[in-house]
Design an enzyme around this catalytic site. Structure first.
Site, PDB file in Angstrom:
ATOM      1  N   ILE A 141       0.825  -1.210   0.000  1.00  0.00           N
ATOM      2  CA  ILE A 141       0.000   0.000   0.000  1.00  0.00           C
ATOM      3  C   ILE A 141       0.866   1.271   0.000  1.00  0.00           C
ATOM      4  O   ILE A 141       0.392   2.350  -0.341  1.00  0.00           O
ATOM      5  CB  ILE A 141      -0.944  -0.023   1.231  1.00  0.00           C
ATOM      6  CG1 ILE A 141      -2.202   0.780   0.976  1.00  0.00           C
ATOM      7  CG2 ILE A 141      -0.237   0.395   2.509  1.00  0.00           C
ATOM      8  CD1 ILE A 141      -3.292   0.542   2.007  1.00  0.00           C
ATOM      9  N   ASN A 169      11.720  -8.400   6.751  1.00  0.00           N
ATOM     10  CA  ASN A 169      11.958  -7.803   8.059  1.00  0.00           C
ATOM     11  C   ASN A 169      11.450  -8.766   9.131  1.00  0.00           C
ATOM     12  O   ASN A 169      10.365  -9.348   8.982  1.00  0.00           O
ATOM     13  CB  ASN A 169      11.249  -6.460   8.165  1.00  0.00           C
ATOM     14  CG  ASN A 169      11.823  -5.421   7.224  1.00  0.00           C
ATOM     15  OD1 ASN A 169      13.029  -5.365   7.029  1.00  0.00           O
ATOM     16  ND2 ASN A 169      10.961  -4.624   6.607  1.00  0.00           N
ATOM     17  N   GLU A 194       6.698  -4.676  10.971  1.00  0.00           N
ATOM     18  CA  GLU A 194       5.510  -3.941  11.437  1.00  0.00           C
ATOM     19  C   GLU A 194       4.279  -4.832  11.522  1.00  0.00           C
ATOM     20  O   GLU A 194       3.453  -4.660  12.411  1.00  0.00           O
ATOM     21  CB  GLU A 194       5.213  -2.762  10.493  1.00  0.00           C
ATOM     22  CG  GLU A 194       6.259  -1.666  10.540  1.00  0.00           C
ATOM     23  CD  GLU A 194       6.060  -0.648   9.430  1.00  0.00           C
ATOM     24  OE1 GLU A 194       4.982  -0.645   8.801  1.00  0.00           O
ATOM     25  OE2 GLU A 194       6.996   0.126   9.190  1.00  0.00           O
ATOM     26  N   VAL A 195       4.121  -5.721  10.560  1.00  0.00           N
ATOM     27  CA  VAL A 195       2.916  -6.557  10.511  1.00  0.00           C
ATOM     28  C   VAL A 195       3.299  -7.981  10.924  1.00  0.00           C
ATOM     29  O   VAL A 195       4.173  -8.597  10.300  1.00  0.00           O
ATOM     30  CB  VAL A 195       2.293  -6.552   9.095  1.00  0.00           C
ATOM     31  CG1 VAL A 195       1.055  -7.450   9.062  1.00  0.00           C
ATOM     32  CG2 VAL A 195       1.937  -5.134   8.669  1.00  0.00           C
ATOM     33  N   HIS A 239       5.854 -11.882   5.751  1.00  0.00           N
ATOM     34  CA  HIS A 239       5.697 -11.332   4.398  1.00  0.00           C
ATOM     35  C   HIS A 239       7.064 -11.110   3.790  1.00  0.00           C
ATOM     36  O   HIS A 239       7.979 -10.632   4.451  1.00  0.00           O
ATOM     37  CB  HIS A 239       4.877 -10.037   4.386  1.00  0.00           C
ATOM     38  CG  HIS A 239       5.280  -9.029   5.413  1.00  0.00           C
ATOM     39  ND1 HIS A 239       4.986  -9.171   6.747  1.00  0.00           N
ATOM     40  CD2 HIS A 239       5.968  -7.868   5.308  1.00  0.00           C
ATOM     41  CE1 HIS A 239       5.459  -8.141   7.415  1.00  0.00           C
ATOM     42  NE2 HIS A 239       6.076  -7.342   6.571  1.00  0.00           N
ATOM     43  N   HIS A 276       8.915  -9.003   0.939  1.00  0.00           N
ATOM     44  CA  HIS A 276       8.811  -7.863   0.032  1.00  0.00           C
ATOM     45  C   HIS A 276       9.531  -8.225  -1.267  1.00  0.00           C
ATOM     46  O   HIS A 276      10.688  -8.671  -1.229  1.00  0.00           O
ATOM     47  CB  HIS A 276       9.508  -6.627   0.611  1.00  0.00           C
ATOM     48  CG  HIS A 276       8.921  -6.091   1.881  1.00  0.00           C
ATOM     49  ND1 HIS A 276       8.146  -4.956   1.925  1.00  0.00           N
ATOM     50  CD2 HIS A 276       9.012  -6.527   3.158  1.00  0.00           C
ATOM     51  CE1 HIS A 276       7.790  -4.706   3.184  1.00  0.00           C
ATOM     52  NE2 HIS A 276       8.301  -5.646   3.947  1.00  0.00           N
TER      53      HIS A 276
HETATM   54  P1  AMP Z   1       7.224  -4.604   7.406  1.00  0.00           P
HETATM   55  O1  AMP Z   1       7.766  -3.314   7.937  1.00  0.00           O
HETATM   56  O2  AMP Z   1       8.254  -5.467   6.768  1.00  0.00           O
HETATM   57  O3  AMP Z   1       6.377  -5.328   8.433  1.00  0.00           O
HETATM   58  O4  AMP Z   1       6.284  -4.205   6.203  1.00  0.00           O
HETATM   59  C1  AMP Z   1       4.911  -4.028   6.309  1.00  0.00           C
HETATM   60  C2  AMP Z   1       4.454  -3.540   4.961  1.00  0.00           C
HETATM   61  O5  AMP Z   1       3.044  -3.717   4.887  1.00  0.00           O
HETATM   62  C3  AMP Z   1       4.735  -2.058   4.697  1.00  0.00           C
HETATM   63  O6  AMP Z   1       5.535  -1.954   3.521  1.00  0.00           O
HETATM   64  C4  AMP Z   1       3.336  -1.463   4.503  1.00  0.00           C
HETATM   65  O7  AMP Z   1       3.302  -0.466   3.518  1.00  0.00           O
HETATM   66  C5  AMP Z   1       2.521  -2.685   4.105  1.00  0.00           C
HETATM   67  N1  AMP Z   1       1.098  -2.632   4.381  1.00  0.00           N
HETATM   68  C6  AMP Z   1       0.493  -2.331   5.553  1.00  0.00           C
HETATM   69  N2  AMP Z   1      -0.839  -2.416   5.441  1.00  0.00           N
HETATM   70  C7  AMP Z   1      -1.090  -2.798   4.173  1.00  0.00           C
HETATM   71  C8  AMP Z   1      -2.277  -3.077   3.429  1.00  0.00           C
HETATM   72  N3  AMP Z   1      -3.500  -2.972   3.975  1.00  0.00           N
HETATM   73  N4  AMP Z   1      -2.157  -3.463   2.132  1.00  0.00           N
HETATM   74  C9  AMP Z   1      -0.934  -3.571   1.566  1.00  0.00           C
HETATM   75  N5  AMP Z   1       0.216  -3.334   2.198  1.00  0.00           N
HETATM   76  C10 AMP Z   1       0.140  -2.946   3.493  1.00  0.00           C
END
Ligand code: AMP
Length: 119
Positions: free
Chosen positions: A34, A91, A99-100, A104, A106
Site C-alpha cells: 500500500i 523484516n 511492522e505486521v 511477508h 517484500h
Molecule cells: P514490514 O515493515 O516489513 O512489516 O512491512 C509491512 C508492509 O506492509 C509495509 O511496507 C506497509 O506499507 C505494508 N502494508 C500495511 N498495510 C497494508 C495493506 N492494507 N495493504 C498492503 N500493504 C500494506
C-alpha cells in the site's frame, strides 16, 4: 509471540480488507504494497498463521516452506522481474523493524535498487 488473528494481513487473507492481488496459489497470496518503495513493490504472504520467518522455519512443514518460496519466485517471474532482477526483503522481529506480525516477503523492482541499506 502468539499469532494475532486480527493482524491486517490475516484480514486480507479472509477478504475482510481489500488488496490488489497479483498472484495466488495454494500456499501464498501476493498483493501490492500500500506504500510502495519502488515502481514494483509486492508482498507475498503464506496462507498459514505464521508470525515471522523465524516462526515459519521453526513450525511450518517442508511442503509449506517449499511451496511458499516457490510462490515468491513465481510471483517475481509473473511480474516480469527475472530479468533485469529484483530485491527481496524479509523484516523480522523488533530489530528487523517488522511492522505486521504475519510473515511477508517484500519483492521490489522496476529500477536499480541501490546499495543495501542498514539504517
Ligand atoms: P514490514 O515493515 O516489513 O512489516 O512491512 C509491512 C508492509 O506492509 C509495509 O511496507 C506497509 O506499507 C505494508 N502494508 C500495511 N498495510 C497494508 C495493506 N492494507 N495493504 C498492503 N500493504 C500494506
Amino acid at each position: 509471540m502468539a499469532y494475532d488473528i486480527e493482524n491486517i494481513f490475516a484480514k486480507i487473507l479472509r477478504e475482510e480488507v481489500p488488496c490488489v492481488k497479483v498472484y495466488e496459489d495454494d500456499n501464498a497470496l501476493a498483493f501490492n504494497d500500500i506504500n510502495p518503495q519502488a515502481p514494483i513493490h509486492v508482498l507475498v504472504i503464506p496462507k498459514g498463521p505464521y508470525v515471522s520467518i523465524d516462526d515459519f522455519i521453526a513450525s511450518a512443514s517442508d511442503s509449506e516452506i517449499a511451496g511458499f518460496f516457490r510462490a515468491v519466485g513465481n510471483t517475481a517471474r509473473q511480474l516480469g522481474l527475472s530479468t533485469p532482477g529484483y530485491r527481496i526483503l524479509v523484516n523480522t522481529g523488533d530489530n528487523g523493524m517488522q511492522e505486521v506480525p504475519h510473515l511477508h516477503v517484500h519483492i521490489m523492482g522496476g529500477r536499480k535498487m541501490g546499495p543495501m541499506v542498514a539504517i
